[in-house]
Design a protein around this motif. Structure first.
Motif, PDB file in Angstrom:
ATOM      1  N   TYR A 135      -1.059 -28.501 -86.391  1.00  0.00           N
ATOM      2  CA  TYR A 135      -1.769 -28.801 -85.227  1.00  0.00           C
ATOM      3  C   TYR A 135      -2.297 -27.570 -84.841  1.00  0.00           C
ATOM      4  CZ  TYR A 135      -1.614 -33.784 -84.500  1.00  0.00           C
ATOM      5  OH  TYR A 135      -1.563 -35.293 -84.480  1.00  0.00           O
ATOM      6  N   GLU A 136      -1.731 -26.558 -85.073  1.00  0.00           N
ATOM      7  CA  GLU A 136      -1.960 -25.138 -84.596  1.00  0.00           C
ATOM      8  C   GLU A 136      -3.246 -24.734 -85.526  1.00  0.00           C
ATOM      9  OE1 GLU A 136      -0.566 -20.552 -83.596  1.00  0.00           O
ATOM     10  OE2 GLU A 136       1.195 -22.213 -84.305  1.00  0.00           O
ATOM     11  N   TYR A 139      -6.339 -26.627 -84.373  1.00  0.00           N
ATOM     12  CA  TYR A 139      -6.603 -26.234 -83.136  1.00  0.00           C
ATOM     13  C   TYR A 139      -7.574 -24.905 -83.118  1.00  0.00           C
ATOM     14  CZ  TYR A 139      -6.729 -24.176 -78.393  1.00  0.00           C
ATOM     15  OH  TYR A 139      -7.291 -23.765 -77.135  1.00  0.00           O
ATOM     16  N   THR A 142     -10.817 -25.251 -85.122  1.00  0.00           N
ATOM     17  CA  THR A 142     -12.115 -26.024 -84.074  1.00  0.00           C
ATOM     18  C   THR A 142     -12.374 -25.399 -82.964  1.00  0.00           C
ATOM     19  OG1 THR A 142     -10.069 -27.193 -83.116  1.00  0.00           O
ATOM     20  CG2 THR A 142     -11.374 -28.196 -84.811  1.00  0.00           C
ATOM     21  N   ASN A 143     -11.340 -24.367 -82.552  1.00  0.00           N
ATOM     22  CA  ASN A 143     -11.758 -23.460 -81.411  1.00  0.00           C
ATOM     23  C   ASN A 143     -12.689 -22.540 -81.814  1.00  0.00           C
ATOM     24  OD1 ASN A 143     -11.626 -22.634 -78.702  1.00  0.00           O
ATOM     25  ND2 ASN A 143     -10.295 -21.324 -79.473  1.00  0.00           N
ATOM     26  N   GLU A 176       0.845 -30.671 -76.480  1.00  0.00           N
ATOM     27  CA  GLU A 176       0.069 -30.057 -75.952  1.00  0.00           C
ATOM     28  C   GLU A 176      -1.024 -29.625 -76.833  1.00  0.00           C
ATOM     29  OE1 GLU A 176      -0.004 -25.215 -74.350  1.00  0.00           O
ATOM     30  OE2 GLU A 176       2.112 -26.386 -74.910  1.00  0.00           O
ATOM     31  N   LEU A 177      -0.842 -29.351 -77.863  1.00  0.00           N
ATOM     32  CA  LEU A 177      -1.758 -29.145 -79.221  1.00  0.00           C
ATOM     33  C   LEU A 177      -2.839 -30.112 -79.307  1.00  0.00           C
ATOM     34  CD1 LEU A 177       0.317 -27.045 -81.726  1.00  0.00           C
ATOM     35  CD2 LEU A 177      -1.449 -25.856 -80.152  1.00  0.00           C
ATOM     36  N   ARG A 180      -5.240 -30.529 -76.496  1.00  0.00           N
ATOM     37  CA  ARG A 180      -6.019 -29.387 -76.419  1.00  0.00           C
ATOM     38  C   ARG A 180      -7.051 -29.540 -77.757  1.00  0.00           C
ATOM     39  NH1 ARG A 180      -2.880 -23.832 -74.735  1.00  0.00           N
ATOM     40  NH2 ARG A 180      -2.408 -24.594 -72.626  1.00  0.00           N
ATOM     41  N   LEU A 181      -6.887 -30.214 -78.660  1.00  0.00           N
ATOM     42  CA  LEU A 181      -7.637 -30.562 -79.768  1.00  0.00           C
ATOM     43  C   LEU A 181      -8.745 -31.568 -79.580  1.00  0.00           C
ATOM     44  CD1 LEU A 181      -7.790 -29.589 -82.928  1.00  0.00           C
ATOM     45  CD2 LEU A 181      -6.290 -31.486 -83.194  1.00  0.00           C
ATOM     46  N   GLN A 183      -9.800 -31.934 -76.433  1.00  0.00           N
ATOM     47  CA  GLN A 183     -10.782 -31.291 -75.280  1.00  0.00           C
ATOM     48  C   GLN A 183     -11.758 -30.548 -76.020  1.00  0.00           C
ATOM     49  OE1 GLN A 183      -7.749 -29.403 -72.889  1.00  0.00           O
ATOM     50  NE2 GLN A 183      -8.073 -30.341 -71.390  1.00  0.00           N
ATOM     51  N   LEU A 184     -11.334 -29.887 -77.166  1.00  0.00           N
ATOM     52  CA  LEU A 184     -12.304 -29.114 -78.005  1.00  0.00           C
ATOM     53  C   LEU A 184     -13.392 -30.223 -78.635  1.00  0.00           C
ATOM     54  CD1 LEU A 184     -10.040 -26.308 -79.790  1.00  0.00           C
ATOM     55  CD2 LEU A 184     -12.100 -26.066 -78.139  1.00  0.00           C
ATOM     56  N   GLU A 223      -4.188 -30.690 -67.769  1.00  0.00           N
ATOM     57  CA  GLU A 223      -4.749 -30.595 -68.956  1.00  0.00           C
ATOM     58  C   GLU A 223      -5.166 -32.082 -69.252  1.00  0.00           C
ATOM     59  OE1 GLU A 223      -6.033 -28.212 -70.732  1.00  0.00           O
ATOM     60  OE2 GLU A 223      -5.086 -26.657 -69.836  1.00  0.00           O
TER      61      GLU A 223
END
Length: 638
Positions: A135-136, A139, A142-143, A176-177, A180-181, A183-184, A223
């Motif tokens: 996942y990191e 993330y 994609t970020n 959390e990851l 946030r993924l 959201q991206l 979030e």
């Protein structure tokens, strides 16, 4: 000294340096490179971009690819390496995630190309320890680049997220990851694209994130709020709303209510409260106004929440938001420096936000109206009075905003039109509320136009329920006649029923306009109401057009009744000589009266008492003016 030095323990060997690691990575044999990669983890703990870049260049892309594919069991020598495959996989993903801490590496085509195999790995190893690093990696890629988002979407990333997120622990690093993924993805892809391809998966994700929004009490709660608001308040969210509406398990909406209550009742930033109101408005659109009230029945929510808490918090927060935003809008319109892009952008942003608060208050008005009609016990008398007081305060603030606009001679604006709509919604239920202020502003409110309107229509449309009720009394008729705004009501009716008619969702508003005109005409002697010839002519033509191809008995009788009362003030000769009236309209009106009077003396014409009452008005009118309308008289007696 010598004896002391010999008694000390032997010094430990120095730890490997970055140079030692690089030498191994540049070795010719795979064994050397693997040893070097194992040492890499020592230098992957922080965000030392310089060291990570040196290590990445030393490893080389081919070796990274071979390591990943071998770990996945797809390498050339995978059969001989099965016992080491898990170790290779762990090492490969750890190193890839570390390298992607350098944005230049994360945005490279090589890293983007590894998104599909990483997703494949995540499905196979959904319970393994390397999932967090997967996942990191996703993330970070994609970020760093939009290509990463596109590849993630096209490779079925939403399916993986929907499948796995429900298994993650609340508030975990994995959750959390994942959030946030998401959201991206939403920030770089249109929700329309996502819903078209993965509607089912997105609805599943919403239900998972709703729980996080309810049960967490840390930054991830906010979030989750931001993600849910972005997804559910988009212009492209209608398919998602429908999918959630028919979802059999309704717990997700309870979780939403718990989260909204927590945000609104605690000391959080105003921006977060606004986000909670936007989310609440979306949920009410999906579940209906009753979502605002009701018992919370969730086993993992320990704190008891009164059934009316959400309703009262949403109303009070909306009232505060409206007061603040309208004050800021007034400043931007009348005092701030004009013609600057920042002022215009701020104005439209605040206009959008106040529209959300207006919408929530409208929905609360509708809820209270339904509760009053059903005489049910959904809320107690104390709560009912609190809501009514809150609504009165809110409408008072909106009327002050309209008063300010009137004093500045502003009649055009969507913010003004939205204000009239909210006032109209409230006055439809309590037509005599804020009586003096409404009387003072009535003429002004009926003259307000939206940004794209060439002339007032919707302002009149929104006030029709109130006007229909107030004109049942002499005082209400006098107010409308003395201001001359009866013309606005007539023009609104003409636009609703005449050629080129404006289509509206609820045809009931047509009869509200008809009833208002009828009320004025029936009391014309008491209020001295002579409708001007031009308005009368255009209204007669519109009524003739409306009924020409209609078989609805209520339409026939209502139109006949209004025409019968208008004919009291004119004659066939006067109509025919008017350049704006034509023979076709006269023929249509003749057929209209022939149809409505066909059952004269035969009892209730269509079985409705209301229609019988209208027929009495028509027949009485016909007896007064038939001799002045030979064409109509001939058609009726034919």
């Amino acid at each position: 000294m010598d004896s002391r030095s010999h008694s000390q323990p032997e010094e430990s060997a120095p730890s490997p340096s970055l140079d030692d690691c690089l030498k191994l990575l540049k070795g010719e044999r795979d064994e050397q490179r693997l040893a070097g990669l194992l040492l890499v983890t020592k230098f992957c703990k922080g965000d030392d971009a310089v060291s990570l870049r040196k290590i990445y260049d030393a490893v080389g892309l081919r070796f990274l690819d071979r390591l990943l594919w071998t770990g996945l069991g797809k390498g050339n020598n995978s059969a001989n390496s099965s016992e080491n495959r898990d170790a290779y996989l762990q090492l490969s993903v750890t190193v890839l995630a570390a390298f992607c801490r350098v944005p230049e590496i994360a945005s490279s085509e090589d890293m983007v190309s590894k998104v599909p195999p990483i997703l494949e790995l995540m499905l196979k190893e959904s319970g393994s320890s390397i999932l967090e690093e997967c996942y990191e990696f996703l993330y970070l890629v994609t970020n760093a680049t939009g290509d990463g988002v596109t590849t993630l979407h096209e490779s079925g990333g939403m399916k993986v997220l929907a499948f796995q997120m429900s298994t993650f622990a609340d508030g975990s690093r994995l959750m959390e990851l994942a959030i946030r993924l998401l959201q991206l993805m939403l920030s770089k892809l249109s929700l329309e694209i996502i819903t078209n391809d993965y509607l089912s998966e997105l609805s599943t994700i919403v239900t998972v994130v709703a729980r996080e929004f309810a049960v967490l009490h840390n930054a991830l709660k906010f979030e989750s709020l931001h993600l849910l608001t972005a997804v559910l308040s988009s212009n492209y969210s209608a398919p998602l709303h429908e999918a959630l509406r028919v979802m059999p398990d309704g717990k997700w909406s309870m979780y939403m209510r718990v989260g909204v209550v927590a945000i609104l009742q605690n000391r959080v930033a105003p921006a977060e409260k606004l986000q909670a109101l936007i989310l609440a408005e979306s949920i009410v659109s999906i579940k209906g106004e009753e979502w605002l009230i009701g018992k919370i029945d969730l086993p993992d929510i320990q704190d008891s929440i009164p059934s009316d808490r959400c309703l009262l918090l949403v109303l009070e927060s909306s009232r505060v938001e409206i007061a603040v935003l309208l004050n800021e809008l007034a400043y931007l319109k009348y005092e701030a420096s004009k013609n600057t892009s920042s002022t215009a952008e701020s104005f439209f942003s605040k206009q959008r936000n106040v529209a959300i608060a207006f919408s929530l208050v409208e929905k609360i008005i509708r809820l209270i109206s339904n509760i009053a009609e059903s005489e049910g016990g959904l809320i107690d008398d104390n709560t009912f009075m609190k809501v009514m007081n809150g609504l009165n305060e809110t409408i008072g603030v909106v009327l002050e905003y309209l008063q300010d606009a009137k004093e500045h001679e502003r009649k055009k604006g969507n913010d003004l039109l939205a204000s009239v709509r909210l006032v109209g919604s409230y006055l439809a239920e309590t037509p005599h509320a804020c009586k003096e202020k409404v009387r003072e502003l009535l003429q002004y409110m009926l003259s307000i136009e939206g940004e794209d309107e060439p002339s007032p229509f919707y302002s009149v449309f929104f006030l029709l329920p109130m006007l229909c009720q107030t004109t049942m009394e002499i005082e209400g008729c006098k107010d409308l006649v003395s201001s001359g705004m009866y013309k606005a009501v007539a023009e609104c009716l003409i636009k609703l029923i005449g050629p080129g008619r404006i289509m509206v969702e609820d045809d009931g508003c047509i009869f509200l306009a008809c009833d208002t005109i009828l009320n004025l005409l029936l009391k014309k002697e008491q209020v001295r109401f002579p409708m001007d010839e031009s308005t009368s002519i255009h209204l007669l033509k519109a009524l003739a057009y409306w009924t020409e191809n209609s078989n609805d008995p209520t339409i026939i009788m209502m139109a006949s009744c209004i025409c019968a009362l208008l004919f009291d003030s004119t004659s066939e000769e006067a109509l025919v000589n008017n350049p704006y009236f034509d023979s076709n309209s006269l023929n249509s009106l003749s057929r209209l009266f022939a149809r409505s009077l066909a059952s004269w003396g035969q009892g209730a014409p269509y079985g409705k008492k209301e229609d019988m009452d209208l027929l009495e008005i028509v027949t009485a009118g016909y007896s007064r003016w038939a001799h002045r309308f030979p064409h109509i008289e001939e058609a009726v007696e034919r």
